[in-house]
Scaffold this motif. Structure first.
Motif, mmCIF file in Angstrom:
data_model
loop_
_atom_site.group_PDB
_atom_site.id
_atom_site.type_symbol
_atom_site.label_atom_id
_atom_site.label_comp_id
_atom_site.label_asym_id
_atom_site.label_seq_id
_atom_site.Cartn_x
_atom_site.Cartn_y
_atom_site.Cartn_z
ATOM 1 N N ALA A 192 60.786 -57.564 6.252
ATOM 2 C CA ALA A 192 61.799 -56.540 5.976
ATOM 3 C C ALA A 192 63.193 -57.144 5.991
ATOM 4 O O ALA A 192 63.537 -57.934 6.849
ATOM 5 C CB ALA A 192 61.713 -55.429 7.016
ATOM 6 N N ASN A 193 63.971 -56.744 5.012
ATOM 7 C CA ASN A 193 65.392 -57.055 4.957
ATOM 8 C C ASN A 193 66.062 -55.987 4.104
ATOM 9 O O ASN A 193 65.457 -54.942 3.853
ATOM 10 C CB ASN A 193 65.635 -58.471 4.417
ATOM 11 C CG ASN A 193 65.037 -58.673 3.037
ATOM 12 O OD1 ASN A 193 65.024 -57.757 2.215
ATOM 13 N ND2 ASN A 193 64.519 -59.847 2.778
ATOM 14 N N GLN A 194 67.223 -56.242 3.604
ATOM 15 C CA GLN A 194 67.934 -55.229 2.830
ATOM 16 C C GLN A 194 67.274 -54.930 1.488
ATOM 17 O O GLN A 194 67.529 -53.899 0.893
ATOM 18 C CB GLN A 194 69.387 -55.668 2.582
ATOM 19 C CG GLN A 194 70.273 -55.583 3.797
ATOM 20 C CD GLN A 194 70.065 -56.740 4.784
ATOM 21 O OE1 GLN A 194 69.438 -57.748 4.461
ATOM 22 N NE2 GLN A 194 70.546 -56.579 5.997
ATOM 23 N N VAL A 195 66.424 -55.808 0.991
ATOM 24 C CA VAL A 195 65.825 -55.603 -0.335
ATOM 25 C C VAL A 195 64.304 -55.433 -0.278
ATOM 26 O O VAL A 195 63.631 -55.582 -1.276
ATOM 27 C CB VAL A 195 66.191 -56.765 -1.282
ATOM 28 C CG1 VAL A 195 67.669 -56.795 -1.541
ATOM 29 C CG2 VAL A 195 65.700 -58.095 -0.740
ATOM 30 N N TRP A 196 63.745 -55.100 0.842
ATOM 31 C CA TRP A 196 62.291 -55.070 1.008
ATOM 32 C C TRP A 196 61.618 -53.902 0.298
ATOM 33 O O TRP A 196 60.434 -53.910 0.081
ATOM 34 C CB TRP A 196 61.912 -55.024 2.485
ATOM 35 C CG TRP A 196 62.254 -53.746 3.168
ATOM 36 C CD1 TRP A 196 63.418 -53.437 3.786
ATOM 37 C CD2 TRP A 196 61.445 -52.575 3.300
ATOM 38 N NE1 TRP A 196 63.391 -52.164 4.290
ATOM 39 C CE2 TRP A 196 62.188 -51.615 4.007
ATOM 40 C CE3 TRP A 196 60.156 -52.252 2.883
ATOM 41 C CZ2 TRP A 196 61.689 -50.345 4.297
ATOM 42 C CZ3 TRP A 196 59.656 -50.986 3.187
ATOM 43 C CH2 TRP A 196 60.432 -50.058 3.883
ATOM 44 N N SER A 238 54.815 -53.699 -1.523
ATOM 45 C CA SER A 238 53.700 -52.831 -1.146
ATOM 46 C C SER A 238 53.630 -52.714 0.370
ATOM 47 O O SER A 238 53.461 -51.622 0.908
ATOM 48 C CB SER A 238 52.381 -53.409 -1.664
ATOM 49 O OG SER A 238 52.470 -53.737 -3.023
ATOM 50 N N TRP A 239 53.727 -53.874 1.039
ATOM 51 C CA TRP A 239 53.673 -53.924 2.509
ATOM 52 C C TRP A 239 54.923 -54.624 3.016
ATOM 53 O O TRP A 239 55.300 -55.684 2.519
ATOM 54 C CB TRP A 239 52.457 -54.686 2.984
ATOM 55 C CG TRP A 239 51.165 -53.945 2.894
ATOM 56 C CD1 TRP A 239 50.939 -52.732 2.318
ATOM 57 C CD2 TRP A 239 49.919 -54.384 3.400
ATOM 58 N NE1 TRP A 239 49.622 -52.395 2.431
ATOM 59 C CE2 TRP A 239 48.968 -53.400 3.100
ATOM 60 C CE3 TRP A 239 49.509 -55.512 4.071
ATOM 61 C CZ2 TRP A 239 47.637 -53.509 3.446
ATOM 62 C CZ3 TRP A 239 48.178 -55.619 4.414
ATOM 63 C CH2 TRP A 239 47.249 -54.615 4.109
ATOM 64 N N ARG A 279 60.158 -63.917 13.398
ATOM 65 C CA ARG A 279 61.133 -64.667 14.162
ATOM 66 C C ARG A 279 60.490 -65.465 15.289
ATOM 67 O O ARG A 279 61.074 -66.396 15.807
ATOM 68 C CB ARG A 279 62.182 -63.725 14.762
ATOM 69 C CG ARG A 279 63.221 -63.264 13.772
ATOM 70 C CD ARG A 279 64.373 -62.606 14.487
ATOM 71 N NE ARG A 279 64.002 -61.317 15.023
ATOM 72 C CZ ARG A 279 64.394 -60.144 14.528
ATOM 73 N NH1 ARG A 279 65.152 -60.107 13.478
ATOM 74 N NH2 ARG A 279 64.024 -59.023 15.092
ATOM 75 N N HIS A 280 59.285 -65.073 15.710
ATOM 76 C CA HIS A 280 58.670 -65.712 16.888
ATOM 77 C C HIS A 280 57.605 -66.687 16.503
ATOM 78 O O HIS A 280 56.736 -66.655 15.876
ATOM 79 C CB HIS A 280 58.119 -64.649 17.850
ATOM 80 C CG HIS A 280 59.191 -63.732 18.344
ATOM 81 N ND1 HIS A 280 60.174 -64.129 19.209
ATOM 82 C CD2 HIS A 280 59.469 -62.442 18.063
ATOM 83 C CE1 HIS A 280 60.992 -63.129 19.459
ATOM 84 N NE2 HIS A 280 60.578 -62.099 18.781
#
Length: 123
Positions: free
Chosen positions: A105-109, A113-114, A122-123
């Motif tokens: 997920a980000n600003q353009v996600w 579809s998923w 991040r981990h």
């Protein structure tokens, strides 16, 4: 099984909605796009995970599931009911019904579809 129980709840909720709207002389639709037009329709967004996705290395488990699902996405879409081709056009923040895309997920996600939550990546 928790999944079966949730399906039962959805079925009963739909039944109640149909009966209530019937009593008030209204119409209820469960169509993914009940009105034609230049808009994205209404999907049923669902979040899920299994234990391996929440443990160390969970991002790899998520990618494995995404890649496996992508191979059979068309089979699943075929079972989701009628009218999804009207909603999943590739426009209006949706992925085309013929495509399967996933990503973090980000600003353009929204064209995916998923969508994968950023924390596991991040981990």
């Amino acid at each position: 099984c928790r999944g079966v129980e949730m399906g039962d709840h959805l079925t009963i909720a739909r039944y109640i909605m149909l009966r209530v709207t019937e009593q008030h002389n209204c119409v209820c639709s469960f169509s993914p796009k009940p009105m034609e037009g230049d808009w994205n329709g209404a999907g049923c967004h669902t979040n899920f995970s299994v234990k391996s996705m929440r443990e160390d290395g969970g991002y790899d488990a998520i990618l494995k599931v995404c890649e496996a699902f992508g191979k059979v996405a068309a089979e699943h879409i075929a079972e989701y009911g009628e009218g999804n081709e009207k909603r999943l056009t590739g426009k209006h923040e949706t992925c085309a019904i013929t495509d399967f895309k996933f990503g973090v997920a980000n600003q353009v996600w929204r064209g995916q579809s998923w969508c994968i939550h950023p924390d596991p990546a991040r981990h």
